[in-house]
Design a protein around this motif. Structure first.
Motif, PDB file in Angstrom:
ATOM      1  N   ALA A  82      -0.488  -1.694   2.634  1.00 47.07           N
ATOM      2  CA  ALA A  82      -0.602  -2.988   3.312  1.00 47.07           C
ATOM      3  C   ALA A  82      -1.892  -3.658   2.858  1.00 47.07           C
ATOM      4  CB  ALA A  82      -0.596  -2.794   4.825  1.00 47.07           C
ATOM      5  N   ASP A  83      -1.950  -3.972   1.547  1.00 49.53           N
ATOM      6  CA  ASP A  83      -3.201  -4.476   0.980  1.00 49.53           C
ATOM      7  C   ASP A  83      -3.103  -5.907   0.482  1.00 49.53           C
ATOM      8  OD1 ASP A  83      -1.587  -4.149  -1.182  1.00 49.53           O
ATOM      9  OD2 ASP A  83      -2.846  -2.716  -2.250  1.00 49.53           O
ATOM     10  N   GLY A  84      -2.035  -6.578   0.850  1.00 54.38           N
ATOM     11  CA  GLY A  84      -1.911  -7.979   0.467  1.00 54.38           C
ATOM     12  C   GLY A  84      -0.945  -8.209  -0.666  1.00 54.38           C
ATOM     13  N   ASN A  85      -0.987  -7.398  -1.734  1.00 54.96           N
ATOM     14  CA  ASN A  85      -0.055  -7.653  -2.836  1.00 54.96           C
ATOM     15  C   ASN A  85       1.288  -6.971  -2.628  1.00 54.96           C
ATOM     16  OD1 ASN A  85      -0.160  -4.936  -3.750  1.00 54.96           O
ATOM     17  ND2 ASN A  85      -1.967  -5.371  -5.016  1.00 54.96           N
ATOM     18  N   GLY A  86       1.340  -5.985  -1.718  1.00 48.97           N
ATOM     19  CA  GLY A  86       2.601  -5.419  -1.288  1.00 48.97           C
ATOM     20  C   GLY A  86       3.263  -4.460  -2.250  1.00 48.97           C
ATOM     21  N   ALA A 114      11.770   4.695   5.858  1.00 44.77           N
ATOM     22  CA  ALA A 114      11.576   3.723   4.789  1.00 44.77           C
ATOM     23  C   ALA A 114      12.296   2.425   5.130  1.00 44.77           C
ATOM     24  CB  ALA A 114      12.093   4.280   3.469  1.00 44.77           C
ATOM     25  N   GLY A 115      11.637   1.318   4.920  1.00 46.23           N
ATOM     26  CA  GLY A 115      12.226   0.016   5.186  1.00 46.23           C
ATOM     27  C   GLY A 115      12.385  -0.790   3.914  1.00 46.23           C
ATOM     28  N   GLY A 116      12.958  -1.979   4.069  1.00 46.69           N
ATOM     29  CA  GLY A 116      13.089  -2.904   2.956  1.00 46.69           C
ATOM     30  C   GLY A 116      14.454  -2.940   2.325  1.00 46.69           C
ATOM     31  N   PHE A 131       4.305  -1.936   6.826  1.00 44.06           N
ATOM     32  CA  PHE A 131       5.561  -1.977   7.562  1.00 44.06           C
ATOM     33  C   PHE A 131       6.323  -3.214   7.147  1.00 44.06           C
ATOM     34  CE2 PHE A 131       8.080  -3.294  11.304  1.00 44.06           C
ATOM     35  CZ  PHE A 131       8.835  -2.132  11.489  1.00 44.06           C
ATOM     36  N   GLY A 132       7.643  -3.071   7.019  1.00 45.39           N
ATOM     37  CA  GLY A 132       8.484  -4.191   6.597  1.00 45.39           C
ATOM     38  C   GLY A 132       8.656  -5.238   7.682  1.00 45.39           C
ATOM     39  N   GLY A 180      13.895  -1.494   9.949  1.00 45.93           N
ATOM     40  CA  GLY A 180      12.479  -1.720   9.701  1.00 45.93           C
ATOM     41  C   GLY A 180      11.764  -0.396   9.492  1.00 45.93           C
ATOM     42  N   GLY A 181      10.902  -0.328   8.508  1.00 42.57           N
ATOM     43  CA  GLY A 181      10.179   0.909   8.237  1.00 42.57           C
ATOM     44  C   GLY A 181       9.081   0.666   7.231  1.00 42.57           C
ATOM     45  N   LEU A 182       8.515   1.738   6.719  1.00 44.84           N
ATOM     46  CA  LEU A 182       7.453   1.642   5.728  1.00 44.84           C
ATOM     47  C   LEU A 182       8.045   1.193   4.401  1.00 44.84           C
ATOM     48  CD1 LEU A 182       5.695   5.027   6.579  1.00 44.84           C
ATOM     49  CD2 LEU A 182       5.104   2.750   7.436  1.00 44.84           C
ATOM     50  N   LEU A 183       7.417   0.220   3.788  1.00 47.05           N
ATOM     51  CA  LEU A 183       7.915  -0.277   2.516  1.00 47.05           C
ATOM     52  C   LEU A 183       7.729   0.767   1.422  1.00 47.05           C
ATOM     53  CD1 LEU A 183       6.738  -4.006   2.564  1.00 47.05           C
ATOM     54  CD2 LEU A 183       8.956  -3.043   3.213  1.00 47.05           C
ATOM     55  N   ILE A 184       8.749   0.912   0.571  1.00 49.64           N
ATOM     56  CA  ILE A 184       8.693   1.880  -0.519  1.00 49.64           C
ATOM     57  C   ILE A 184       9.155   1.216  -1.809  1.00 49.64           C
ATOM     58  CG2 ILE A 184       9.115   3.840   1.013  1.00 49.64           C
ATOM     59  CD1 ILE A 184      12.009   3.927  -0.162  1.00 49.64           C
ATOM     60  N   ASP A 185       8.913   1.923  -2.932  1.00 44.38           N
ATOM     61  CA  ASP A 185       9.496   1.503  -4.199  1.00 44.38           C
ATOM     62  C   ASP A 185      10.608   2.468  -4.573  1.00 44.38           C
ATOM     63  OD1 ASP A 185       8.281   3.811  -5.172  1.00 44.38           O
ATOM     64  OD2 ASP A 185       6.719   2.738  -6.284  1.00 44.38           O
ATOM     65  N   ALA A 186      11.163   2.310  -5.748  1.00 46.21           N
ATOM     66  CA  ALA A 186      12.311   3.120  -6.151  1.00 46.21           C
ATOM     67  C   ALA A 186      11.978   4.599  -6.287  1.00 46.21           C
ATOM     68  CB  ALA A 186      12.887   2.594  -7.460  1.00 46.21           C
ATOM     69  N   GLY A 187      10.711   4.922  -6.446  1.00 43.62           N
ATOM     70  CA  GLY A 187      10.292   6.312  -6.513  1.00 43.62           C
ATOM     71  C   GLY A 187       9.907   6.892  -5.174  1.00 43.62           C
ATOM     72  N   ALA A 188      10.172   6.162  -4.091  1.00 40.13           N
ATOM     73  CA  ALA A 188       9.876   6.558  -2.706  1.00 40.13           C
ATOM     74  C   ALA A 188       8.392   6.584  -2.396  1.00 40.13           C
ATOM     75  CB  ALA A 188      10.528   7.905  -2.368  1.00 40.13           C
ATOM     76  N   HIS A 189       7.560   5.975  -3.233  1.00 42.66           N
ATOM     77  CA  HIS A 189       6.141   5.837  -2.895  1.00 42.66           C
ATOM     78  C   HIS A 189       6.005   4.881  -1.713  1.00 42.66           C
ATOM     79  CE1 HIS A 189       6.054   6.696  -7.301  1.00 42.66           C
ATOM     80  NE2 HIS A 189       5.012   7.457  -6.986  1.00 42.66           N
ATOM     81  N   ALA A 190       5.236   5.255  -0.704  1.00 44.02           N
ATOM     82  CA  ALA A 190       4.909   4.336   0.383  1.00 44.02           C
ATOM     83  C   ALA A 190       3.933   3.295  -0.154  1.00 44.02           C
ATOM     84  CB  ALA A 190       4.300   5.094   1.550  1.00 44.02           C
ATOM     85  N   LEU A 191       4.214   2.026   0.109  1.00 44.95           N
ATOM     86  CA  LEU A 191       3.403   0.941  -0.429  1.00 44.95           C
ATOM     87  C   LEU A 191       2.332   0.520   0.560  1.00 44.95           C
ATOM     88  CD1 LEU A 191       6.263  -1.155  -2.056  1.00 44.95           C
ATOM     89  CD2 LEU A 191       4.806   0.599  -3.101  1.00 44.95           C
TER      90      LEU A 191
END
Length: 452
Positions: free
Chosen positions: A398-402, A416-418, A211-212, A385-396
Motif C-alpha cells: 500500500a505504497d501509492g503505486n499499487g 487475496a482480492g482484486g 487492501f482492494g 475484497g482482500g489483499l491485492l496480489i499479482d499473478a505470482g501471488a505476491h502481496a502488493l
C-alpha cells in the motif's frame, strides 16, 4: 519461545494453503502449515466443483471490473491446476457447464484436502492445527515469518523465507462484513466455516499490504430467511438457486434486479434493500423445471421449496395470484402490490414488451398456478475484497503505486482480492491456481514451470 526456520510458512489450511504447502513439500523444500481450527480444510470441505470461465473473453463479459491480469493468470493456470489434483490420485470428473457460462470438474474435495495433508506430513513437514498466528515477524520491511500460539498456550516463532496468507477471507466477522461489504451485512447468514474472520487481512495490513476496493462484494446465495445455517448440510440443500427463474420482491413490493443474471448477483443486490429480505415467487412451471430439478449436471435434484418449508422458513403455496392480496400482515409485505406487479410482468412478458428491471435470460411469464413463495435473505460464503496480489501471488504494498510487492509475503484464496468485483466465476479454482502460484514463487520457479 521456540523457533523453527523453513522455506515456506503457510497460514491457513484450506484449498489455497494446502495446495501451496503440498507442492512445496513435494519438491523437497521445508514448510510449516498453521491452521487455527481443529482440522484443516476450511470452507473448501463444503464445495465440490473446481470451475471458472472457459475463456478470457467470457471472464471479461461476466467480470468486467476485475483485475484482467489476475483473470488471465487464473485461466492460464486452470488446466495445470486440474492436472495437479489428478497427479495426487484424486479423481476429477469430465468437464460440465456451471452457472450457464462456466466450465469445470466435480471433485472429491475432501479426498483432495486430506491427501494434501497426508503428503505434507509424509514428507516430514509440519501441520499445526488449533494454532493461532498472532503477529508477522518483519525486519526492515521484509516479512520473515510469524509468531504463533500453540494449543498448549506456548509461543513459537516460525521464521520463513516466504509467508503465505491463506486464512479464507473475513466473512466470519460481522464487524468486518459491516465495514467492508455493507452495513446490513453484519446480520446476514454465514454459509461457510466460522473461522475465517479476517486474520489474513489483519496480518497483511500490519506488514503494509494493500487492501482492494471496499465495494468488491462477496459470493453467496439466497437462503430462506430466519432459518439457522448452523448445520453445513443446509448450505447447499436450502440455497435458492432457482431464483434465476423466479421473481424477487423487496419489502416495498417492487422488483429491483434482473434475477436471471445469477442467484449470486441477486444475493448482493438484496443485501442493499430495506431489511435485506424479500419474497421469492415462482409458479408451477418453475417448480417443475427448476425448484425440484438439478442445478448442476451430476448433482441430483431435490424439491427446495419442501426443504425450506420443513426447515421452518416463511413460505406458502398460493392457488392463484388473487391469494397474494390476503398475505398475512405480519409478513410485512404489500401483497396486493406484489400481485399487481406479477400481473404487469406477465402481461409485458407475453407481449414481448419492456420489463423493468429487465430479464436478460428468461422472459417467460410466471402464470401457471399454483405459486410458490419463500422469504429469502442473503447469506455469505466468502468475500471478494482482500489483499491485492499479482499473478505470482505476491502481496502488493500500500505504497501509492499499487504494484510493488511486500518482500517475503504472499496471499491466496479469499485472503487475496482484486480478481472479482461484484462478479464471480468460481471459488475453488482461484484458491487452487494462486495457491500453486504461491508455491512456484516460494520454489523460485518461473510461472510457466510444469506441474509434477
Amino acid at each position: 519461545m521456540g523457533t523453527t526456520t523453513v522455506d515456506l510458512l503457510v497460514i491457513g489450511g484450506g484449498m489455497a494453503g494446502l495446495s501451496a504447502a503440498t507442492r512445496v513439500a513435494a519438491e523437497g523444500d521445508s514448510v510449516v502449515l498453521v491452521e487455527k481450527a481443529e482440522a484443516t480444510g476450511g470452507s473448501a470441505r463444503f464445495a465440490g466443483f473446481v470451475w471458472t470461465a472457459p475463456t478470457v473473453e467470457e471472464m471479461r463479459r461476466v467480470n468486467p471490473d476485475g483485475d484482467p491480469d489476475l483473470a488471465a493468470a487464473l485461466l492460464d493456470g486452470f488446466t495445470d491446476g486440474v492436472a495437479w489434483i489428478r497427479s495426487l490420485g484424486v479423481e476429477c470428473q469430465p468437464p460440465v457447464p456451471v452457472l450457464g457460462f462456466g466450465r469445470g470438474h466435480q471433485v472429491d474435495t475432501n479426498h483432495y484436502l486430506d491427501t494434501c495433508e497426508r503428503l505434507i506430513r509424509e514428507r516430514g513437514q509440519e501441520v499445526l492445527t488449533s494454532t493461532w498466528t498472532h503477529a508477522l515477524v518483519t525486519e526492515n520491511g521484509v516479512v520473515k515469518g510469524a509468531d504463533c500460539l500453540l494449543p498448549d498456550g506456548s509461543e513459537r516463532r516460525i521464521e520463513a523465507t516466504w509467508t503465505l496468507l491463506a486464512t479464507g477471507g473475513f466473512q466470519g466477522d460481522p464487524g468486518l462484513r459491516a465495514e467492508y461489504v455493507h452495513p446490513q451485512a453484519a446480520d446476514i447468514g454465514l454459509r461457510a466455516n466460522p473461522h475465517s474472520r479476517g486474520d489474513g487481512l489483519t496480518l497483511g495490513r500490519s506488514a503494509g499490504a494493500a487492501f482492494g476496493r471496499k465495494d468488491a462484494g462477496f459470493y453467496g446465495h439466497l437462503m430462506p430467511a430466519g432459518v439457522s445455517l448452523a448445520d453445513p448440510a443446509r448450505f447447499v440443500d436450502l440455497a435458492l438457486y432457482y431464483s434465476e427463474h423466479a421473481l424477487l420482491f423487496d419489502t416495498t413490493g417492487e422488483r429491483f434486479v434482473d434475477e436471471t443474471v445469477g442467484d449470486h448477483l441477486t444475493t448482493m443486490a438484496l443485501l442493499e434493500r430495506p431489511g435485506a429480505r424479500g419474497l421469492l415467487v415462482a409458479d408451477a412451471r418453475v417448480h417443475r423445471e427448476w425448484i425440484s430439478a438439478s442445478y448442476v449436471e451430476g448433482i441430483p435434484g431435490v424439491d427446495k421449496f419442501q426443504l425450506c418449508h420443513r426447515a421452518g422458513a416463511r413460505s406458502a403455496v398460493a392457488d392463484s395470484l388473487e391469494d397474494f392480496a390476503s398475505m398475512p400482515e405480519e409478513w410485512g409485505y404489500p401483497g396486493a402490490t406484489i400481485r399487481d406487479r406479477i400481473e404487469e410482468f406477465n402481461t409485458a412478458a407475453r407481449a414481448n414488451g419492456a420489463l423493468e428491471p429487465g430479464r436478460l435470460l428468461d422472459r417467460r411469464p410466471l402464470d401457471e398456478p399454483p405459486f410458490y413463495v419463500v422469504e429469502a435473505a442473503p447469506a455469505i460464503t466468502f468475500t471478494f475484497g482482500g489483499l491485492l496480489i499479482d499473478a505470482g501471488a505476491h502481496a502488493l504494498a500500500a505504497d501509492g503505486n499499487g504494484r510493488s510487492p511486500v518482500p517475503g509475503l504472499l496471499a491466496a484464496g479469499a485472503d487475496a482480492g482484486g480478481l472479482y468485483r461484484r462478479a464471480y466465476a468460481g471459488g475453488l479454482a482461484p484458491a487452487l491456481v494462486f495457491g500453486l502460484a504461491a508455491a512456484r514463487t516460494a520454489l523460485g520457479e518461473s510461472p510457466a514451470a510444469p506441474v509434477h
